[in-house]
Structure formats: structure tokens, C-alpha cells
Design an enzyme around this catalytic site. Structure first.
Site, PDB file in Angstrom:
ATOM      1  N   CYS A  89       0.904  -1.118  -0.031  1.00 21.26           N
ATOM      2  CA  CYS A  89       0.002   0.005  -0.009  1.00 21.26           C
ATOM      3  C   CYS A  89       0.849   1.105  -0.080  1.00 21.26           C
ATOM      4  O   CYS A  89       1.785   1.354   0.727  1.00 21.26           O
ATOM      5  CB  CYS A  89      -0.742   0.071   1.184  1.00 21.26           C
ATOM      6  SG  CYS A  89      -1.945   1.570   1.323  1.00 21.26           S
ATOM      7  N   ARG A 145     -12.218   0.390  -6.007  1.00 15.99           N
ATOM      8  CA  ARG A 145     -11.753   0.556  -4.738  1.00 15.99           C
ATOM      9  C   ARG A 145     -11.714   1.838  -3.873  1.00 15.99           C
ATOM     10  O   ARG A 145     -11.587   2.013  -2.647  1.00 15.99           O
ATOM     11  CB  ARG A 145     -10.515  -0.694  -4.439  1.00 15.99           C
ATOM     12  CG  ARG A 145     -10.313  -1.154  -3.120  1.00 15.99           C
ATOM     13  CD  ARG A 145      -9.489  -2.035  -2.935  1.00 15.99           C
ATOM     14  NE  ARG A 145      -9.268  -2.497  -1.812  1.00 15.99           N
ATOM     15  CZ  ARG A 145      -8.521  -2.011  -0.832  1.00 15.99           C
ATOM     16  NH1 ARG A 145      -7.694  -0.890  -0.851  1.00 15.99           N
ATOM     17  NH2 ARG A 145      -8.513  -2.437   0.329  1.00 15.99           N
TER      18      ARG A 145
END
Ligand code: IMP
Length: 501
Positions: free
Chosen positions: A320, A419
Site C-alpha cells: 500500500c 476500490r
């Protein structure tokens, strides 16, 4: 004026557990990792409609959770959430394959043709980890069966690598086979009667249907915690988004999905509330988790919106780069601790227990125990599962080491912009994840059992036989960076570095 948190947020690596009293009955054999997944009225003495036998779920990611991963994890007692960044039809087909999978009957799409070479067999064995490969006329999963080739049929350094498979395989005429529809126990009887290691199951046209392996004979002994529905099918989950749920949810339900989750990097939003409301009104039997959030306010919002469980975590995932790109997030331990408190308060007020899932940022196995001790009912992992044979990605050699590929849903490779969607008109998409390699870690069964063994042993050190007991009894301490470095071998020259983390 902006709100300031006075204390820095923390992640799992900054904590340790302080052991509690271990009584004589507090031994690994007596520990249960059973944990609820879906909200229930605990005060009224109800049970959750869905439990897991181990507290692990695999991440809603292309590089982690397909049907193969889902079957492998359900065998161990956990749940995979099959990725939603694919067409509704493809995702529903994956769910359907899990639900129609018959334990003991294996279908492989890694077969080979008789005219291919031994070199290709070796590459396939390396790639799949399977030592037995079915040979079909066209190399497809259900092609006409031509034979079987195993790693014991040839020595690659003693024969020309370009020799044909047909010269070394056991040909069809010499194979013991079972007819489509055979029961697992009859298949096993044939295996034992003929002293073979596998039984290809074929249809009336001699096309391969599946294989039964001798080593799977004791399936129930190998997988004592397997997670099954009332019809003895594996439990499976799926990720959904806040855009196409009115079409995706019915297709997934039709395919037999047991549990879904809204998959978003930031779930404290009007769209999640609307999606939960629409889904629960139209399909009251559907179970849907929501997230991700990192504070009490976000939890309360989703719990009141009807989320069946709430997922925690922004920016802690190994792939991430959300924190870097957008400057949002919170240390995963702090987020878990705060949300767990909010879950307990919500329960005290309403009698409803809404399970929470700590998602992302697990690096060492002991982080799993910490997440549970801090209040998580279960955990979601991406990197951890991507390393195993059973993940959907390629196994490669990089710098002399085996690795598997692992990429974020917010990377250019996955392009799962939904997302990160903030509704309205589609904005300028930018990456929130990277494409990477992770060290290869062998079979999921071995890895998960080792990790769970460590969790169970630590629970015994804390005097806890269940996850709720761990949450009640755990003594958790923040540690200094010096304490952290003291935690691994230090001031010695390590001889053997094979001890896994
Ligand atoms: P890991 O277990 O640390 O690898 O984290 C996995 C989690 O990271 C997933 O369950 C998601 O919540 C999150 N995630 C997946 N893809 C991305 C991405 O591209 N950017 C940010 N977070 C991601």
C-alpha cells in the site's frame, strides 16, 4: 478547528504480550480458535450465523484470492474473499467452482499433451508443486485422457530434456481409472486394491473429469478444521463494490456465496451506507461486511448501517502507498484497539455483537496474536497468502531465490479503481499500490498450521483457551526500539537462518 490526536498511532511491531498465568489445562490441545464472522444478538444468547475455525481470511485481491485459494483456505478452517475486480460472470463462476468442489476429487488446469517435452513437465511440476501430471490429448483440464506422468517416471539429468512425454508416461491402456460419479470411498478402494497412487476419473468418452490421490485419502484427518456449510460444501466469500452491487450480489448469491464484503480503501461513506441498506432490503439473507475504517466513529457508522462485520485498516498493507499518496491512514494497532473498544460499547448499548476484522499489515506470525489480543475477531491477510503455492500468481526465480508475484488492487496492474472510488463522476485515477515480489513459502497447509501453532502457544502463555479469553486476559506492552532489536538474535553470528518468522 481541526481535531488533533495527542498521541502517535502505533503498529503491531511496537507491541509485545506479557505472559499471564498458565494453568495445567492451558495446553495447545485445549485451545479453540473458533470465531464469529457475522453480527448476532449476543445478549439474547444467540449464536453468529457464521463462524470460522481459524481466524484468518485472505484478502480481496487478484493476486491472492481465487477459487483455488478459497478451497485451500476453507480446508484449513478460514475464508477467502474472492476478488471483485473481474466481471460479475467470472467472479460468480469462481464462487460456483468452490461450491461444487468435491473434496478428494481434484481438477487441474495444468495438464500436458503427449507431444510436449520432459523439460516442460519439469517446469510444470516446479510451477504447480504437483508431482503427478495428467496427460490429455489437447492438454486441457477435461481433454481425452492419454496417460499420467509423474516425477518418478524419468530422471531429467539422464535423458534428453526434449524427449516426448508419450515415451515416458504410463499410457491410458495401463491405467486404473474410475467412472464419473464414483464415490470417494469406492475410488479409494480402487486405489488400495490396485496399489496405485492416483485414480483418474473419466467420463464415457474417456475424457478426464478429475483425479483422486492416495495421499488425500485421510482428507478429514489432514483437515480436521475444514469449514463446511450445511450441505458439506466449502464456505466461500466474495468482494463487492458500491457501484454494481445490484447486479453482482444476486449473481454471487445464485452461485452460492456465503459471505460478502464491500471492498474499499475507505469505508466511512454515504455509498457504503446506501449499498448496505439496498442489499439488506432486497436480499435479507445476504451477509455483507463493510470497511475499511480506522476509528470509533467509522465503526459506529457502519454498524448502524447494518454491516455484518467491519473491516479495519488504511495504509498498513504491505503493497500500500495510500499514506504516501494521500496522507490518510493510522497505525494498524491503534486503529484495531480503538475500533474494538467501539465494538464493545456498541454491544453494551444494543446487545448486538458486530465482529471486527483487522485487515493488512501482518508481517510476523505474532502480529496475528497481537491483533486478536487487541480485540480483532479475525484477520485479513494479502502478502501472507500470496507467498503460497495456492495463490493465483506466478512462481519465479529472482536473484537465485523463489518468489511469487504480489500486486495491490490499487496498482496499475490491477486497475481496481472502484476500490478507491469516491462516487460522482470518475476522477483522475492514481496508483495507491505497488506491484512486487514476495518470498515463496511452499504449501498453504504447512504455513497456516505453523502460524496457528505459534498463535495457540502464545495464547497458552497468556493463559487463554479461546480468542475472547485472550482479549480479556492479554497484557500488552508498548516497547522501545531497543527492545525490538533485542527481540531477534543479537550479538552473535547466526549459523542457520532457516528458522521462519
Ligand atoms: P497485507 O496483508 O499487508 O499485504 O495487506 C493486504 C491488504 O492491503 C488488503 O486486504 C487491502 O485492504 C489492502 N490493499 C490491497 N491492495 C491495495 C493497494 O493497492 N493499496 C493499498 N492497500 C491495498
Amino acid at each position: 478547528m481541526a481535531y488533533f490526536y495527542e498521541e502517535p498511532s502505533h503498529t503491531f511491531g511496537e507491541y509485545l504480550l506479557v505472559p499471564g498465568y498458565t494453568s495445567a489445562d492451558c495446553i495447545p490441545d485445549n485451545v479453540s480458535l473458533r470465531t464469529p464472522v457475522v453480527r448476532f444478538n449476543k445478549k439474547a444468547g444467540e449464536q453468529s450465523p457464521l463462524y470460522m475455525n481459524i481466524p484468518l481470511t485472505s484478502a480481496v485481491m487478484q493476486s491472492v484470492s481465487d477459487d483455488k485459494m478459497a478451497i485451500s483456505l476453507a480446508k484449513e478452517g478460514g475464508i477467502s474473499f474472492i476478488y471483485g475486480s473481474q466481471t460479475i460472470q467470472d467472479q460468480a463462476a469462481m464462487v460456483a467452482r468452490v461450491k461444487s468442489y468435491k473434496a478428494g476429487f481434484v481438477t487441474s488446469d495444468s495438464n500436458i499433451r503427449p507431444d510436449q517435452t520432459l523439460e516442460e513437465v519439469v517446469a510444470l511440476i516446479e510451477k504447480t508443486g504437483h508431482s503427478t501430471i495428467a496427460v490429455t490429448e489437447d492438454g486441457s483440464a477435461h481433454g481425452k485422457l492419454a496417460g499420467i506422468i509423474t516425477e518418478r517416471d524419468f530422471r531429467i539429468d539422464h535423458v534428453p530434456a526434449n524427449s516426448k512425454v508419450s515415451e515416458y508416461m504410463t499410457p491410458f491402456k495401463d491405467l486404473i481409472t474410475g467412472q464419473d460419479g464414483i464415490s470417494l470411498s469406492d475410488a479409494n478402494d480402487l486405489i488400495w486394491a490396485h496399489k496405485v497412487n492416483q485414480l483418474p476419473v473419466i467420463d464415457k468418452n474417456n475424457c478426464l473429469v478429475s483425479m483422486v490421490f492416495r495421499k488425500d485419502f485421510d482428507s478429514h484427518q489432514t483437515y480436521p478444521k475444514e469449514l463446511l456449510d450445511s450441505q458439506h460444501r466449502y464456505i466461500v466469500g466474495a468482494g463487492i463494490n458500491t457501484r454494481d452491487y445490484m447486479e453482482r450480489v444476486p449473481a454471487l448469491l445464485e452461485a452460492g456465496v456465503d459471505i460478502m464484503t464491500l471492498d474499499s480503501s475507505e469505508g466511512f461513506s454515504e455509498w457504503q451506507r446506501k449499498a448496505l441498506n439496498d442489499i439488506h432490503s432486497k436480499w435479507p439473507e445476504a451477509k455483507v461486511g463493510a470497511g475499511n475504517v480506522v476509528d470509533a466513529e467509522g465503526f459506529r457508522f457502519l454498524a448502524e448501517a447494518g454491516a455484518d462485520f467491519v473491516k479495519i485498516g488504511i495504509g498498513g498493507g504491505s503493497i500500500c502507498i495510500t499514506r504516501e499518496q494521500k496522507g490518510i491512514g493510522r497505525g494498524q494497532a491503534t486503529a484495531t484497539i480503538e475500533v474494538a473498544k467501539a465494538r464493545d460499547e456498541y454491544y453494551k448499548e444494543t446487545g448486538i455483537y458486530v465482529p471486527i476484522c483487522s485487515d493488512g499489515g501482518i508481517v510476523h506470525d505474532y502480529h496475528m496474536t497481537l491483533a486478536l489480543a487487541m480485540g480483532a475477531d479475525f484477520i485479513m491477510l494479502g502478502r501472507y497468502f500470496a507467498r503460497f503455492d495456492e495463490s493465483p500468481t506466478n512462481k519465479l526465480i529472482v536473484n537465485g531465490n523463489y518468489v511469487k508475484e504480489y500486486w495491490g488492487e490499487g496498482s496499475n496492474r490491477a486497475r481496481n479503481w472502484q476500490r478507491y472510488d469516491l462516487g460522482g463522476k470518475k476522477g483522475m485515477a492514481f496508483e495507491e499500490g505497488v506491484d512486487s515480489y514476495v518470498p515463496y513459502a511452499g504449501h498453504l497447509h504447512d504455513g497456516v498450521n505453523m502460524s496457528m501453532s505459534k498463535v495457540i502457544h502464545t495464547m497458552c502463555n497468556c493463559g487463554a483457551l479461546t480468542i475472547p479469553e485472550l482479549q480479556e486476559k492479554a497484557k500488552i506492552t508498548l516497547v522501545s526500539s531497543t527492545t525490538i532489536s533485542e527481540g531477534s538474535a543479537h550479538d552473535v553470528v547466526v549459523k542457520n537462518t532457516s528458522i521462519n518468522s
